[in-house]
Design a protein around this motif. Structure first.
Motif: not given
Length: 297
Positions: A34-45
């Motif tokens: 939950i805490v790190m999900y936004p960073v994971d979204s950027v990584k995927t892109r």
């Protein structure tokens, strides 16, 4: 804050109580994602081989800023429901497997500690990925720019109807090839740092946090090329497929060939910064929360 407690007493607390270990693992895993999900979204892109100009980012901060500005405040967490549903059971199995393997194999004096920790990491990964791979397949489709899916359910339903059950495990082999060494390295480094900076094995939150961060960064950096393969297999981006003149990318060999054709060697390290920046705090959060629950429950 350090609590003085005998190592044997501390280690015995959760190992003999499977429910406590699984609960602690589930809370740790959900919190981490939950805490790190936004960073994971950027990584995927950032790992996209043929990104849209509107989704081309120079770094994590740039990616988050553009996502929020152009697509709305909540866009960086689209798909988080999928990982919440997957992370709970996946991490419950992960941590209980680590503790169980360490307890059973570690009691044999002739086996080196590093071997025990590496085996524990690998064994735990087999259980973790069996649950987490389908969740990753869904959330990465939702994370991509211009994703046509409105929710996790609609994404899962569409993928099942159009590509069948196997779509959810298309990246399973690649993820295992990536995560087995990743988590073997992670557990070895984590335990080594505990031995160096917390030799009495007391409950020490700062040490658990630092050890988790260093271990997460080491494993993530080494296995980034395989993470790029996983992203490609999960997303099946139409722009990439069009440039490759392919209808679908299947298997780790096909993914490796496609990345090299599109980007050369540098393609295997797309999103490296974002992956390390994601894994460092996420692993620190996960292990610190796990050790906290392990101590108090």
């Amino acid at each position: 804050l350090i609590y003085n407690m005998e190592f044997d007493d501390y280690e015995r607390l959760p190992v003999d109580r499977l429910g406590v270990v699984m609960c602690a693992g589930a809370v740790a895993g959900i919190s981490e994602h939950i805490v790190m999900y936004p960073v994971d979204s950027v990584k995927t892109r950032m790992q996209s081989l043929a990104p849209s100009p509107e989704a081309s980012y120079s770094g994590v901060r740039d990616g988050l800023s553009k996502m929020i500005t152009r697509e709305g405040l909540w866009r960086p967490i689209k798909g988080v429901n999928a990982v919440i549903l997957g992370a709970g059971p996946a991490h419950a199995l992960y941590f209980s497997a680590i503790e169980g393997i360490k307890k059973n194999i570690g009691s044999r004096k002739h086996i080196n500690d590093h071997v025990v920790h590496a085996v524990a990491g690998c064994g735990a990964t087999l259980l973790h990925d069996a649950v987490m791979v389908p969740a990753d397949a869904i959330k990465q489709r939702l994370q991509m720019y211009n994703s046509p899916y409105s929710s996790c359910f609609s994404c899962a339903n569409h993928l099942y109807r159009t590509e069948g059950l196997r779509v959810f495990y298309r990246s399973y082999t690649t993820q295992l090839v990536m995560n087995l060494p990743n988590h073997a390295i992670l557990i070895v480094v984590y335990e080594k740092m505990q031995k160096l900076f917390n030799p009495s094995r007391e409950y020490n939150a700062p040490v658990h946090c630092a050890a988790g961060a260093v271990a997460g960064a080491a494993g993530a950096a080494i296995t980034t090329p395989l993470d790029v393969c996983k992203t490609l297999l999960n997303t099946q981006e139409s722009s990439t497929l069009s440039k490759l003149h392919a209808s679908r990318i299947t298997g780790i060999r096909n993914a490796l060939q496609s990345i090299f054709l599109m980007q050369g060697m540098r393609g295997f390290f797309k999103g490296l910064q974002a992956r390390v920046l994601y894994q460092m705090p996420s692993t620190a959060i996960s292990w610190t929360i796990y050790e906290l629950f392990k101590h108090y429950l």
